[in-house]
Scaffold this motif. Structure first.
Motif, mmCIF file in Angstrom:
data_model
loop_
_atom_site.group_PDB
_atom_site.id
_atom_site.type_symbol
_atom_site.label_atom_id
_atom_site.label_comp_id
_atom_site.label_asym_id
_atom_site.label_seq_id
_atom_site.Cartn_x
_atom_site.Cartn_y
_atom_site.Cartn_z
ATOM 1 N N ALA A 10 0.825 -1.211 0.000
ATOM 2 C CA ALA A 10 0.000 0.000 0.000
ATOM 3 C C ALA A 10 0.855 1.255 0.000
ATOM 4 O O ALA A 10 0.617 2.189 -0.764
ATOM 5 N N LEU A 11 1.846 1.296 0.859
ATOM 6 C CA LEU A 11 2.691 2.481 0.948
ATOM 7 C C LEU A 11 3.579 2.655 -0.268
ATOM 8 O O LEU A 11 3.934 3.769 -0.627
ATOM 9 N N ALA A 12 3.909 1.567 -0.932
ATOM 10 C CA ALA A 12 4.748 1.662 -2.119
ATOM 11 C C ALA A 12 4.065 2.432 -3.234
ATOM 12 O O ALA A 12 4.711 3.080 -4.035
ATOM 13 N N PHE A 13 2.749 2.360 -3.252
ATOM 14 C CA PHE A 13 2.014 3.027 -4.303
ATOM 15 C C PHE A 13 1.386 4.325 -3.825
ATOM 16 O O PHE A 13 0.472 4.853 -4.447
ATOM 17 N N ALA A 14 1.876 4.879 -2.739
ATOM 18 C CA ALA A 14 1.304 6.078 -2.148
ATOM 19 C C ALA A 14 1.672 7.391 -2.823
ATOM 20 O O ALA A 14 1.050 8.388 -2.529
ATOM 21 N N PRO A 15 2.638 7.478 -3.754
ATOM 22 C CA PRO A 15 2.945 8.770 -4.348
ATOM 23 C C PRO A 15 1.726 9.364 -5.045
ATOM 24 O O PRO A 15 0.828 8.653 -5.469
ATOM 25 N N ALA A 16 1.720 10.667 -5.179
ATOM 26 C CA ALA A 16 0.605 11.359 -5.819
ATOM 27 C C ALA A 16 0.476 10.928 -7.274
ATOM 28 O O ALA A 16 1.446 10.660 -7.946
ATOM 29 N N THR A 184 -10.518 15.457 -8.304
ATOM 30 C CA THR A 184 -9.397 16.246 -8.808
ATOM 31 C C THR A 184 -8.110 15.962 -8.041
ATOM 32 O O THR A 184 -7.063 16.511 -8.374
ATOM 33 N N ALA A 185 -8.186 15.113 -7.041
ATOM 34 C CA ALA A 185 -7.020 14.812 -6.220
ATOM 35 C C ALA A 185 -6.055 13.903 -6.968
ATOM 36 O O ALA A 185 -6.431 13.207 -7.915
ATOM 37 N N ASP A 186 -4.815 13.901 -6.525
ATOM 38 C CA ASP A 186 -3.801 13.038 -7.130
ATOM 39 C C ASP A 186 -3.963 11.589 -6.723
ATOM 40 O O ASP A 186 -3.630 10.685 -7.476
ATOM 41 N N ALA A 187 -4.400 11.334 -5.525
ATOM 42 C CA ALA A 187 -4.672 9.994 -5.007
ATOM 43 C C ALA A 187 -5.742 10.174 -3.950
ATOM 44 O O ALA A 187 -6.073 11.299 -3.579
ATOM 45 N N PHE A 188 -6.288 9.091 -3.474
ATOM 46 C CA PHE A 188 -7.394 9.202 -2.552
ATOM 47 C C PHE A 188 -7.217 8.230 -1.395
ATOM 48 O O PHE A 188 -6.952 7.054 -1.601
ATOM 49 N N ALA A 189 -7.354 8.738 -0.196
ATOM 50 C CA ALA A 189 -7.340 7.893 1.001
ATOM 51 C C ALA A 189 -8.522 8.291 1.879
ATOM 52 O O ALA A 189 -8.849 9.476 1.986
ATOM 53 N N TRP A 190 -9.158 7.312 2.490
ATOM 54 C CA TRP A 190 -10.319 7.570 3.346
ATOM 55 C C TRP A 190 -10.330 6.565 4.482
ATOM 56 O O TRP A 190 -10.043 5.380 4.287
ATOM 57 N N ALA A 191 -10.652 7.037 5.655
ATOM 58 C CA ALA A 191 -10.783 6.131 6.806
ATOM 59 C C ALA A 191 -11.901 6.608 7.696
ATOM 60 O O ALA A 191 -12.227 7.765 7.726
#
Length: 191
Positions: A10-16, A184-191
């Motif tokens: 998961a963190l490996a693919f975290a770049p924007a 419009t975000a570069d990546a998306f995270a939600w919790a």
């Protein structure tokens, strides 16, 4: 408990990553509606390209990488043949019994080649268990079309199919304006 191997993927693919029209919705279909948390990258290649562009624009030689960011990450995680860097990556957490399990949907061009190059059988850890090459954590793997699902428990893989639902649940939580920002975000995270 979050398994280190799932978290590492998961963190490996975290770049924007720049979002391309229509790709976010397709990526959100990977995440089940009952997910407790999610991280979505609609295009791994776009993430890599965007990160490389950011590094280049810094104009600092010491920040230069010895290859494409995605290739370096794949090497560090020992991700093998069959990986599709043009696809969507998603990871999520779902309830599994009394705890939570992490699940990742890794994009592939050849699921069988990816599994063979990236995982080894680990029957001592349970039926169907595997391990990433060079790691100790047991994982469960399922080939699912253009993705390989990797989970910290077997149960969340049963019956998984890409479905609508998470995007609607997300919009109910963040509202119309929140979804405009997500799109419009570069990546998306939600919790």
């Amino acid at each position: 408990m979050i398994r280190p191997a799932i978290l590492a993927v998961a963190l490996a693919f975290a770049p924007a990553v720049p979002v391309h029209a229509g790709s976010l919705e397709d990526a959100l279909r990977l995440v089940p509606a009952d997910a407790a948390a999610a991280f979505v990258v609609p295009s791994v290649k776009a993430a890599s390209d965007d990160l490389q562009l950011a590094i280049d624009r810094m104009g600092r030689a010491e920040a230069a990488l010895g290859g494409r960011p995605i290739d370096l990450l794949k090497a560090q995680l020992r991700i093998g043949a069959g990986f599709d860097d043009r696809g969507a990556f998603a990871t999520w957490s779902v309830r599994s019994g009394e705890s939570f399990a992490m699940v990742g949907a890794v994009p592939v061009v050849d699921a069988a080649a990816f599994v063979k190059a990236t995982f080894v059988d680990a029957p001592e850890a349970g039926a169907g268990a595997m391990r990433m090459t060079g790691r100790d954590d047991a994982l469960w793997v399922r080939k699912a079309g253009k993705h390989v699902l990797v989970a910290s428990a077997a149960a969340p893989l049963d019956g998984w199919e890409p479905k609508d639902g998470f995007a609607a649940a997300l919009e109910a939580r963040v509202g119309r304006r929140g979804m405009e920002i997500v799109r419009t975000a570069d990546a998306f995270a939600w919790a």
